[in-house]
Scaffold this active site. Structure first.
Site, PDB file in Angstrom:
ATOM      1  N   GLU B  60       0.884  -1.113  -0.015  1.00 31.14           N
ATOM      2  CA  GLU B  60      -0.124   0.088  -0.080  1.00 31.14           C
ATOM      3  C   GLU B  60       0.788   1.257  -0.078  1.00 31.14           C
ATOM      4  O   GLU B  60       0.453   2.263  -0.712  1.00 31.14           O
ATOM      5  CB  GLU B  60      -1.277  -0.011   1.187  1.00 31.14           C
ATOM      6  CG  GLU B  60      -2.119  -1.125   1.156  1.00 31.14           C
ATOM      7  CD  GLU B  60      -1.703  -2.388   1.422  1.00 31.14           C
ATOM      8  OE1 GLU B  60      -0.447  -2.805   1.918  1.00 31.14           O
ATOM      9  OE2 GLU B  60      -2.403  -3.502   1.147  1.00 31.14           O
ATOM     10  N   HIS B 130     -11.885  -5.961   8.250  1.00 29.12           N
ATOM     11  CA  HIS B 130     -12.290  -5.599   6.800  1.00 29.12           C
ATOM     12  C   HIS B 130     -13.890  -4.884   7.088  1.00 29.12           C
ATOM     13  O   HIS B 130     -14.616  -4.889   6.180  1.00 29.12           O
ATOM     14  CB  HIS B 130     -12.942  -7.203   6.182  1.00 29.12           C
ATOM     15  CG  HIS B 130     -11.737  -7.760   5.928  1.00 29.12           C
ATOM     16  ND1 HIS B 130     -11.041  -8.672   6.847  1.00 29.12           N
ATOM     17  CD2 HIS B 130     -10.978  -8.183   4.735  1.00 29.12           C
ATOM     18  CE1 HIS B 130      -9.928  -9.276   6.176  1.00 29.12           C
ATOM     19  NE2 HIS B 130      -9.902  -8.991   4.930  1.00 29.12           N
TER      20      HIS B 130
END
Lengths: 392, 325
Positions: B60, B130
């Protein structure tokens, strides 16, 4: 999908790769006395290029000496020198095209000078005055210029490394025959950004030159406490990156390596890693005292490898420079730096309105309202804010 | 006008950008041939080629750093962070680099061409890695815009505006609505202006404010309140940074009451900022304290998801308490 490894031997008993097995040759062309090694292959260099390189060396030495002095006198808040590393920086930038985009760390001001950053522009940045291109928003030494394709320095370490991969990719997508050039120190190579950046550039085939100045110290931490293994160059092949190690105090070796790295990156549309073995002769910054962590003997040893002196002797040997011309140039720049310093420190700071500019492309209503309240406050107590009150 | 879901609307917007802006590049983990884990980028690599729509390595910080590099040199970078929960490894590149590129260089350089798209929020049995709603971490960073759409139509219009905006935008996509929300979305190009809230429903007793997936929650609560004779004005903030103080303040001056709902934990959440500002702007108009219905100050739970959620029933109770104060 196939795994992109090659020529692997199969064995039937446990066999480790020895951790010290990676050997990396080091390119050396110029000797300490200014003569070249026998059989050395010289880079492409004529008198004009050599003179420009020498000029940049001298300017940088003078700037570093004078501005460190100015910092000690309290005239600027902070300074960093690149003393000892001039060949790494100037040798590499001199191999580039002016449209190649530079993403530097913080110790590469010689590169922006080579591109044409004027003495006045240096001073405006160092004094954070109204003519600073960065509008006085960053500490001294955070230079940048869109015109010179030199991206503005960011203090956090190594952030420019994955960015360079993106810049290189953008040049490829824009069909330009140019590279991105990313400078960083061996300390920065410990950050996650180094891995992210090199891995992305390799996988995405970004024409980028990663230029590591391995100068021995990250502030006070010596390389022996920074990494294991054979320096930074040994990591290159691990990422699938074409790699070379050079003597970073040898102007001609750096020049030769970078010229060929650039050609390779453009032709093959892929990154190249260069590790320049050099030594930071000065302190990390004006806030640091190296006598606390390294010996006088060590520093003295490296003084004998002075890259600027070595290149000067080569030019004198070639008949392209005399000692007097060299001394005159130092004198010229000492006067110029001092004169521009005096002018820059008298220039006022940026207009107050710039405080809310460039946060977004245009100030938001919230920012405009905050500026309005701020001005109201300043006008109520003008004596407490003499530098900004009434300015914008 | 076709009825499509939010993912299709997002895919449509991305396709339109790649078609009309030859500087646009789309990338992230698995976004290439596979089309992204939620399939938001389905078919785009086939249409526009591997050089403009591709997988990146799993990094990322690398994705965000690469985006900064692309945009700093004139490209339109559209980066996908696979889940908003995984945006934290990239936070330095976003907060210290994307957000400050223009400011720190005195506008010598900028990365206004970046949009970070990322699925956020709970309600999908995803547990704490999540399901997070990290929008407040970014609202404190000057230089970033933060946008959250509530349905398919909004998603396409706001995404097109975000990509074309001259500032870096973090675009949070409510993943529990990706397939659940189906609505009419124009085929062609349209933009919804950033920085503007929308009054979704007019009312006179209380203003209910939310964004993204929580919009359907406050609308449901408003329906419950209507049956009790309470008239709710419902506002979708849409852009959190910079946020539309004017529209919210005008509504609160009319209704005299405000309830803010968000899924992220209460403490340090963006509702706190809104409450403080509205209290300042509307002090003499307020009939009761500003109410916040938010997630608990816990990591997002797995098995107690329903209990954790600032749902319609909790919102309804808070509406009644606020109106009766």
């Amino acid at each position: 999908m196939s795994n992109a490894t090659s020529h692997n031997e199969t064995v039937h008993r446990v066999s480790f790769l020895d951790k010290d097995s990676v050997s990396v040759p080091i390119l050396k062309i110029l000797q300490a006395d200014g003569t070249v090694y026998e059989n050395a292959v010289l880079p492409t260099i004529g008198q004009e290029l050599a003179t420009k390189i020498h000029d940049t060396c001298v300017f940088t030495r003078v700037l570093d000496e004078r501005m460190l002095g100015a910092q000690r006198q309290g005239r600027i808040s902070f300074y960093m020198t690149c003393t000892g590393e001039e060949a790494s920086i100037i040798g590499s930038v001199a191999s580039l095209d002016s449209d190649d985009v530079i993403l530097a760390q913080y110790r590469e001001h010689a590169a922006i000078r080579y591109r044409g950053f004027s003495t006045e522009q240096f001073m405006n940045q160092l004094f954070s005055n109204e003519k600073d291109l960065g509008k006085g928003r960053q500490m001294p030494i955070h230079y940048g210029s869109a015109e010179l394709n030199y991206q503005t320095i960011s203090s956090p370490l190594a952030t420019q490394i994955p960015q360079a991969s993106g810049v290189g990719y953008s040049l490829k997508m824009q069909d330009k025959r140019n590279v991105a050039v990313c400078y960083f120190g061996e300390g920065a190579a410990s950050e996650g950004d180094f891995h992210a950046g090199l891995n992305m550039a390799a996988v995405l085939k970004s024409p980028t030159i990663f230029f590591c100045r391995n100068n021995g110290y990250a502030i006070s931490t010596p390389t022996s406490e920074q990494f294991m293994g054979n320096g930074i160059a040994s990591r290159g092949p691990g990422y699938g990156i074409h790699t070379i190690r050079v003597d970073g105090n040898d102007m001609l070796a750096v020049l030769a390596a970078t010229q060929q790295a650039r050609a390779h990156a453009i032709h093959n549309k892929e990154p190249v890693l260069i590790e320049a073995m050099t030594y930071r002769l000065g302190a990390h910054s004006s806030s640091d005292d190296p006598s606390g962590y390294r010996s006088k003997e060590e520093e003295a040893k490296w003084q004998t490898h002075d890259p600027v002196k070595r290149f000067k002797l080569w030019m004198i040997n070639k008949g392209w420079l005399t000692e007097k011309q060299d001394a005159d140039l130092y004198e010229k720049y000492r006067k110029e730096v001092l004169a521009e310093l005096k002018l820059a420190e008298k220039r006022p700071m940026s207009m107050l309105d710039t405080i809310v500019e460039d946060v977004y492309d245009a100030p938001t209503p919230r920012l405009q309202q905050q500026l309005k309240s701020l001005k109201k406050h300043l006008n109520k107590y003008p004596d407490s804010y003499p530098k900004s009150v009434g300015r914008g | 006008m076709a009825k499509i879901n939010m993912l299709q609307a997002i895919n449509d917007a991305l396709s339109l950008v790649l078609e009309t802006d030859d500087k646009a590049i789309l990338f992230g983990e698995d976004v290439g041939h596979f089309g992204g884990v939620f399939r938001a980028t389905s078919g785009l690599q086939e249409k526009y080629g591997k050089e403009r729509c591709f997988n990146t390595p799993l990094t990322e910080q690398g994705i965000a750093g690469f985006a900064n590099g692309l945009a700093s040199n004139g490209m339109t970078a559209i980066a996908e962070i696979q889940f908003a929960d995984y945006i934290f490894p990239a936070i330095d590149q976003i907060v210290n680099e994307s957000a400050k590129f223009r400011y720190r260089s005195g506008n010598e350089f900028n990365v206004g061409g970046i949009t970070y798209r990322t699925p956020y929020g709970g309600g999908i049995a995803g547990g704490h890695y999540h399901s997070q709603s990290p929008e407040a971490y970014f609202t404190q960073t000057a230089g970033l815009k933060v946008v959250v759409p509530r349905n398919a139509y909004q998603a396409k219009g706001l995404l097109l505006a975000s990509i074309r905006d001259k500032n870096p935008v973090v675009f949070f996509e409510p993943k529990r609505l990706y397939r659940a929300n189906i609505g009419e979305v124009p085929d062609g190009d349209y933009e919804i202006e950033l920085g503007k809230a929308e009054v979704v429903r007019e009312g006179k007793d209380i203003t209910l404010l939310a964004w993204g997936a929580q919009m359907e929650i406050i609308e449901e609560a408003a329906d419950m309140a209507t049956k009790q004779g309470i008239s709710c004005e419902v506002i979708d903030l849409r852009t959190l940074a910079p946020w539309d103080i004017e529209t919210v303040a005008a509504s609160v001056k009319k209704t005299g009451r405000l309830l803010i709902n968000h899924e992220a934990p209460l403490t340090g959440g963006f509702a706190g900022e809104i409450a403080a500002t509205i209290q300042e702007e509307c002090f003499l108009y307020l009939e009761s304290p500003i109410s916040r219905v938010c997630g608990l100050d816990t990591p997002y739970p797995l098995i107690h998801e329903k209990e954790y959620m600032p749902d319609a029933l909790k919102t309804f109770e808070a509406i009644k308490a606020t109106v009766k104060f």
